[in-house]
Motif scaffolding. Structure first.
Motif, short mmCIF file in Angstrom:
data_model
loop_
_atom_site.label_atom_id
_atom_site.label_comp_id
_atom_site.label_asym_id
_atom_site.label_seq_id
_atom_site.Cartn_x
_atom_site.Cartn_y
_atom_site.Cartn_z
N GLN A 61 60.34 5.65 45.31
CA GLN A 61 60.73 4.80 43.82
C GLN A 61 62.22 5.55 43.35
O GLN A 61 62.95 4.73 42.86
CB GLN A 61 59.43 5.27 43.15
CG GLN A 61 58.23 4.43 43.41
CD GLN A 61 58.51 2.96 43.36
OE1 GLN A 61 58.67 2.38 44.26
NE2 GLN A 61 58.23 2.60 41.90
N SER A 62 62.23 6.65 43.56
CA SER A 62 63.56 7.57 43.28
C SER A 62 64.75 6.77 43.93
O SER A 62 65.66 6.54 43.10
CB SER A 62 63.43 9.03 43.49
OG SER A 62 64.61 9.49 43.37
N ALA A 63 64.53 6.69 45.27
CA ALA A 63 65.71 6.07 45.64
C ALA A 63 66.02 4.54 45.41
O ALA A 63 67.18 4.11 45.10
CB ALA A 63 65.57 6.01 47.28
N GLY A 70 72.47 2.02 40.06
CA GLY A 70 74.01 1.86 40.47
C GLY A 70 74.32 0.60 40.23
O GLY A 70 75.44 0.40 39.88
N LYS A 71 73.61 -0.60 40.52
CA LYS A 71 73.81 -1.82 40.26
C LYS A 71 74.27 -1.99 38.79
O LYS A 71 75.44 -2.54 38.46
CB LYS A 71 72.68 -2.93 40.46
CG LYS A 71 72.36 -2.95 41.87
CD LYS A 71 71.36 -3.72 42.17
CE LYS A 71 70.81 -4.94 41.42
NZ LYS A 71 69.65 -5.48 42.00
N ARG A 102 78.72 7.87 42.75
CA ARG A 102 78.03 7.98 43.74
C ARG A 102 76.73 7.00 43.95
O ARG A 102 76.49 6.39 44.96
CB ARG A 102 77.51 9.63 44.16
CG ARG A 102 78.77 10.55 44.45
CD ARG A 102 78.02 11.71 45.01
NE ARG A 102 77.53 11.29 46.43
CZ ARG A 102 76.95 12.36 47.39
NH1 ARG A 102 76.90 13.64 46.94
NH2 ARG A 102 76.62 12.21 48.24
N MET A 103 76.17 6.92 42.71
CA MET A 103 75.11 5.97 42.62
C MET A 103 75.70 4.51 42.69
O MET A 103 75.13 3.59 43.15
CB MET A 103 74.55 6.05 41.07
CG MET A 103 73.71 7.55 41.03
SD MET A 103 73.14 7.61 39.40
CE MET A 103 72.01 6.52 39.06
N MET A 104 76.94 4.31 42.10
CA MET A 104 77.62 2.95 42.43
C MET A 104 77.89 2.77 43.81
O MET A 104 77.75 1.62 44.71
CB MET A 104 78.89 2.77 41.60
CG MET A 104 78.52 2.58 40.15
SD MET A 104 79.88 2.46 38.92
CE MET A 104 80.92 3.96 39.27
N LYS A 109 76.78 -0.10 48.98
CA LYS A 109 76.79 0.32 50.48
C LYS A 109 75.30 -0.32 50.85
O LYS A 109 75.30 -1.12 51.92
CB LYS A 109 76.69 1.61 50.75
CG LYS A 109 76.48 2.10 52.14
CD LYS A 109 77.65 1.66 53.14
CE LYS A 109 77.38 2.15 54.33
NZ LYS A 109 78.70 1.76 55.30
N TYR A 110 74.20 0.09 50.34
CA TYR A 110 73.00 -0.53 50.57
C TYR A 110 72.45 -1.67 50.26
O TYR A 110 71.59 -2.19 50.65
CB TYR A 110 71.79 0.61 50.35
CG TYR A 110 72.11 2.06 50.90
CD1 TYR A 110 72.03 2.00 52.22
CD2 TYR A 110 72.79 3.20 50.25
CE1 TYR A 110 72.58 3.41 52.92
CE2 TYR A 110 73.03 4.14 50.73
CZ TYR A 110 73.04 4.29 52.15
OH TYR A 110 73.24 5.56 52.98
#
Length: 152
Positions: A61-63, A70-71, A102-104, A109-110
């Motif tokens: 959930q954290s990820a 990030g979005k 880093r979140m962005m 990336k993912y």
């Protein structure tokens, strides 16, 4: 020729156990365990399998939450002037600008089309591992999600 006789080893003297001290240690550990469970156990008895599964769930959930945040940060970044974006991130969201970047990066990336089908699998890795894997190629990450390795 016969075997040579071996001498028996002398008996080892064991120290006497202090049963009062042992009982005191057990009582202290039991009390500590009860305190931990009262504070963090949600009223349930300790069960290793349940706790591990719950921790795994919340790590996933954290990820997922990090990617979603990030979005939103990307949307803010694209719509706010540089100074305003930094102010929003640090003052209103309470995170360091580097963490926001880093979140962005992770979201970019993912959430890319190449990795979209592997999103759920990769999010199980947890936030810290996802951040560490940002520098890997999409093909390597697809292989990782399929059970492969990025170490070759």
């Amino acid at each position: 020729m016969g075997r040579t006789a071996t001498k028996p080893k002398p008996a080892v003297e064991l120290p006497e156990l202090d049963s009062a001290a042992i009982n005191q240690n057990i009582a202290t550990m039991t009390e500590h365990s009860a305190e931990v469970m009262a504070q963090f156990g949600d009223g349930l008895p300790y069960d290793r399998i349940r706790v591990v599964n719950e921790a795994r769930f919340y790590m996933a959930q954290s990820a997922e939450a990090m990617l979603e945040a990030g979005k939103r940060l990307i949307v803010l970044k694209e719509h706010e002037p540089h100074g305003d974006f930094t102010q929003i991130v640090t003052e209103q969201l309470g995170i360091h600008e580097r963490a926001a970047r880093r979140m962005m990066q992770a979201a970019l990336k993912y959430l890319s089309p190449a990795l979209e089908s592997k999103r759920t699998t990769l999010s199980v890795l947890g936030k810290a591992k996802l951040l560490e894997l940002i520098s890997e190629d999409d093909d390597d990450l697809v292989a990782l999600a399929d059970g492969g390795t990025v170490a070759g």
